[in-house]
Design a protein around this motif. Structure first.
Motif, PDB file in Angstrom:
ATOM      1  N   ASP A   4       1.250   4.145  10.753  1.00  0.00           N
ATOM      2  CA  ASP A   4       0.425   3.891   9.577  1.00  0.00           C
ATOM      3  C   ASP A   4       0.844   2.600   8.880  1.00  0.00           C
ATOM      4  N   THR A   5       2.155   2.395   8.759  1.00  0.00           N
ATOM      5  CA  THR A   5       2.650   1.184   8.117  1.00  0.00           C
ATOM      6  C   THR A   5       2.235  -0.052   8.890  1.00  0.00           C
ATOM      7  N   SER A  15       2.324   1.045  -5.017  1.00  0.00           N
ATOM      8  CA  SER A  15       1.335   1.349  -3.997  1.00  0.00           C
ATOM      9  C   SER A  15       0.023   0.647  -4.345  1.00  0.00           C
ATOM     10  N   GLY A  61      -4.119   8.691   0.756  1.00  0.00           N
ATOM     11  CA  GLY A  61      -2.765   8.628   1.262  1.00  0.00           C
ATOM     12  C   GLY A  61      -2.218   9.991   1.624  1.00  0.00           C
ATOM     13  N   HIS A 102      11.027   7.035   4.130  1.00  0.00           N
ATOM     14  CA  HIS A 102      10.406   6.470   5.322  1.00  0.00           C
ATOM     15  C   HIS A 102      11.455   6.457   6.428  1.00  0.00           C
ATOM     16  N   HIS A 117       0.800  -1.231   0.000  1.00  0.00           N
ATOM     17  CA  HIS A 117       0.000   0.000   0.000  1.00  0.00           C
ATOM     18  C   HIS A 117       0.829   1.276   0.000  1.00  0.00           C
ATOM     19  N   ALA A 118       2.029   1.206  -0.521  1.00  0.00           N
ATOM     20  CA  ALA A 118       2.877   2.382  -0.655  1.00  0.00           C
ATOM     21  C   ALA A 118       3.881   2.111  -1.763  1.00  0.00           C
ATOM     22  N   LYS A 150       4.175   7.936  10.726  1.00  0.00           N
ATOM     23  CA  LYS A 150       4.434   7.167   9.518  1.00  0.00           C
ATOM     24  C   LYS A 150       4.597   5.684   9.850  1.00  0.00           C
ATOM     25  N   SER A 190      -1.639  -0.781   8.805  1.00  0.00           N
ATOM     26  CA  SER A 190      -2.061  -1.367   7.545  1.00  0.00           C
ATOM     27  C   SER A 190      -1.775  -2.861   7.514  1.00  0.00           C
ATOM     28  N   TRP A 196      10.076   6.242  -0.862  1.00  0.00           N
ATOM     29  CA  TRP A 196       8.786   5.828  -0.320  1.00  0.00           C
ATOM     30  C   TRP A 196       7.794   6.982  -0.426  1.00  0.00           C
ATOM     31  N   THR A 197       6.551   6.658  -0.752  1.00  0.00           N
ATOM     32  CA  THR A 197       5.443   7.599  -0.599  1.00  0.00           C
ATOM     33  C   THR A 197       4.189   6.807  -0.290  1.00  0.00           C
ATOM     34  N   ASN A 198       3.327   7.372   0.528  1.00  0.00           N
ATOM     35  CA  ASN A 198       2.102   6.702   0.949  1.00  0.00           C
ATOM     36  C   ASN A 198       0.890   7.118   0.112  1.00  0.00           C
TER      37      ASN A 198
END
Length: 552
Positions: free
Chosen positions: A542-543, A440, A448, A456, A415-416, A539, A546, A468-470
């Motif tokens: 959130d990881t 992602s 996101g 991250h 999911h990222a 951050k 998920s 990395w980006t969410n």
């Protein structure tokens, strides 16, 4: 092999697709009385069309008849009878030059799905296809054959995606992917989600899927989405599953919940049957009870070979009860993520490869993601390759020992967007031996967020993690003999319609060179500018949220 085209293949108004049983490219006569049944009065092509598993002389084309695709009994509102479904393949969208035609049988035993293995076509060419039932015509789909072995095309355009959770948001990213009209799309798992629940204006129909009727209804619900239909119609797909097509974090015959074990293989049988019915797969993937042959290789001339892996059906159970753990038992060399037989198959593929680029299309994070910055512990996901380090080392050593020219791992699940270099030994990193590109989700995780640094916090002590980006989205690539360019495509939100797509970052792999090279870092979209910066703790939370709640 970049093939230009004016625009996205348009869906006919109100058209939705139908699915069928594997057939040959000749006309298939069906002598049963029900085969001549009266044509339905309403459109049966409500689930769109799809193509897949391309070769140098053809591809699979797919549809599934459904008058009521959301019917709770999973029968799509269809009568309990077979139908003869004519199909055509042409060189043009207007079908003035039809080069192959026939008819396939849509059987209720297979959810009225249709799988036609079209052959006899020219390599490296664009084609268009459609189906008909009485006066009803399906949407027109686009497919592309691969170059022949021995040929090296100037370029191949490929996009890959993962994790589309219907209640989590709108499938806007699929629509943007369709607009790109790549030569091939890889879907790396979690095409649909098995749980009940609702989200941002969308809800799953029915309870958690455990029966054939439930899985068929769930696929029907997903496939009514116009953006998903457009993405299928735009290009041939190579599909592999992850866990949510069956049950969160299952491993071989072990379900997520121990209480479900006595009936789990029955559930897997239903899930695998529904998966085949709803995907553009060849006869080689027709399921047999709880088993389905999914791992396979697809060659794009001598430019690229895709090794499509199945990391669910044969894996050892997760160690130490799953989750993020510091678990010495995970290192047991007898444990395998793809299973011993698939490991040998992959090793043989590396040893015989003559491709410029060898790409592993697979499901879970390959490189290390250690959440513990101390040197005393290594806390990693038991569900990813981190939970099977000996298996990961064997696969990595296989491509190193075989002298694979350009190994690249393509990943979904988390999911990222991530970009990662790969090492043989993550405890004592030496030279980079490969690279991993992670897409992602399409929607999973909901709206996101982004950070200007593109880093991250785990990257501080995980030297392989480069970006990395969410944000939600997909990865779009252009592969040439000289380089692979990967563009991390993002949408700023999925809760509401209208999100535009943009490239958050671009990385390049140069032929014969190990390690990713960043060539572009796009600014944040206007919807993200001025947002309150998230702390490192947020951050990380959130990881973990998920993953631990099964949304990966």
């Amino acid at each position: 092999m970049v093939i230009s085209s004016s625009r996205r293949t348009l869906l006919h108004a109100g058209a939705v697709a139908a699915v069928g049983v594997a057939t040959t490219t000749r006309v298939v006569a069906d002598a049963r009385p029900s085969a001549a049944a009266v044509t339905p009065r309403t459109d049966p092509f409500t689930l769109g069309v799809a193509s897949g598993d391309p070769s140098a002389d053809g591809f699979v084309i797919w549809t599934r008849l459904a008058l009521d695709p959301l019917a709770a009994d999973g029968r799509g509102g269809m009568p309990d009878r077979t139908y003869r479904v004519p199909w055509q393949v042409a060189t043009d969208e207007a079908f003035t030059d039809v080069v192959r035609a026939g008819a396939a049988t849509a059987d209720p035993a297979w959810g009225h799905s249709v799988h036609v293995e079209v052959g006899g076509l020219r390599p490296g060419r664009e084609y268009h296809y459609r189906f008909r039932l009485g006066s009803h015509r399906s949407a027109v789909g686009r497919a592309v054959t691969t170059p022949a072995r021995g040929e090296t095309p100037s370029a191949l355009t490929m996009a890959f995606a993962s994790c589309s959770n219907f209640p989590a948001g709108l499938f806007t990213a699929y629509g943007h992917l369709a607009d790109e009209r790549p030569d091939v799309v890889l879907h790396l798992g979690d095409y649909m989600y098995e749980g009940a629940g609702s989200g941002v204006g969308r809800a799953h129909l029915g309870p958690e899927t455990t029966t054939l009727a439930g899985y068929r209804q769930r696929y029907g619900q997903y496939k009514t989405d116009p953006d998903l239909q457009a993405a299928h119609a735009a290009a041939p797909w190579l599909v592999v599953w992850d866990d949510h097509e069956v049950d969160n974090n299952y491993a071989d015959d072990v379900p997520e919940r121990a209480a479900d074990a006595p009936t789990f293989l029955q559930r897997r049988t239903a899930a695998y049957k529904a998966y085949y019915e709803n995907m553009p797969l060849r006869r080689s993937s027709v399921p047999s009870g709880p088993d389905l042959q999914l791992y396979r290789r697809v060659h794009y001339g001598d430019l690229a070979t895709f090794h499509m892996l199945d990391t669910r059906q044969y894996r050892s159970d997760q160690a130490c009860g799953d989750g993020y753990k510091d678990c010495p038992d995970a290192a047991d060399p007898s444990r395998s993520l793809p299973g011993a037989e698939q490991e040998r198959w992959l090793q043989d593929g590396f040893g015989s490869s003559t491709a410029r680029w060898d790409l592993l299309g697979q499901q879970v994070f390959f490189g290390r993601r250690d959440r513990d910055e101390s040197e005393e512990a290594t806390t990693v996901s038991m569900d990813a390759w981190d939970g099977y380090p000996a298996s990961r080392r064997r696969v990595t050593d296989a491509w190193v020992d075989a002298g694979v020219r350009n190994p690249v791992v393509l990943t979904g699940d988390v999911h990222a967007h991530w970009a990662s270099d790969l090492f043989e030994d993550y405890d004592e990193p030496g030279a980079v031996v490969g690279s991993e590109l992670v897409t992602s989700s399409i929607t999973s995780g909901g709206d996101g967020y982004d950070e200007p640094t593109g880093e991250h916090p785990w990257a501080d002590w995980n030297p392989n993690l480069r970006f990395w980006t969410n944000l939600r989205g997909y990865v779009s690539t252009t592969i040439t003999p000289d380089r692979l360019e990967a563009r991390f495509r993002c949408v700023p939100y999925v809760a509401t319609p209208g999100a535009e797509v943009f490239t958050r970052a671009t990385f390049v792999l140069d032929d014969g060179q190990r390690g990713l090279r960043q060539v572009e870092d796009a600014p944040l979209p206007s919807t993200q500018r001025g947002a309150t910066p998230r702390t490192d703790a947020e951050k990380i939370a959130d990881t973990l949220r998920s993953e631990l709640h099964g949304s990966e």
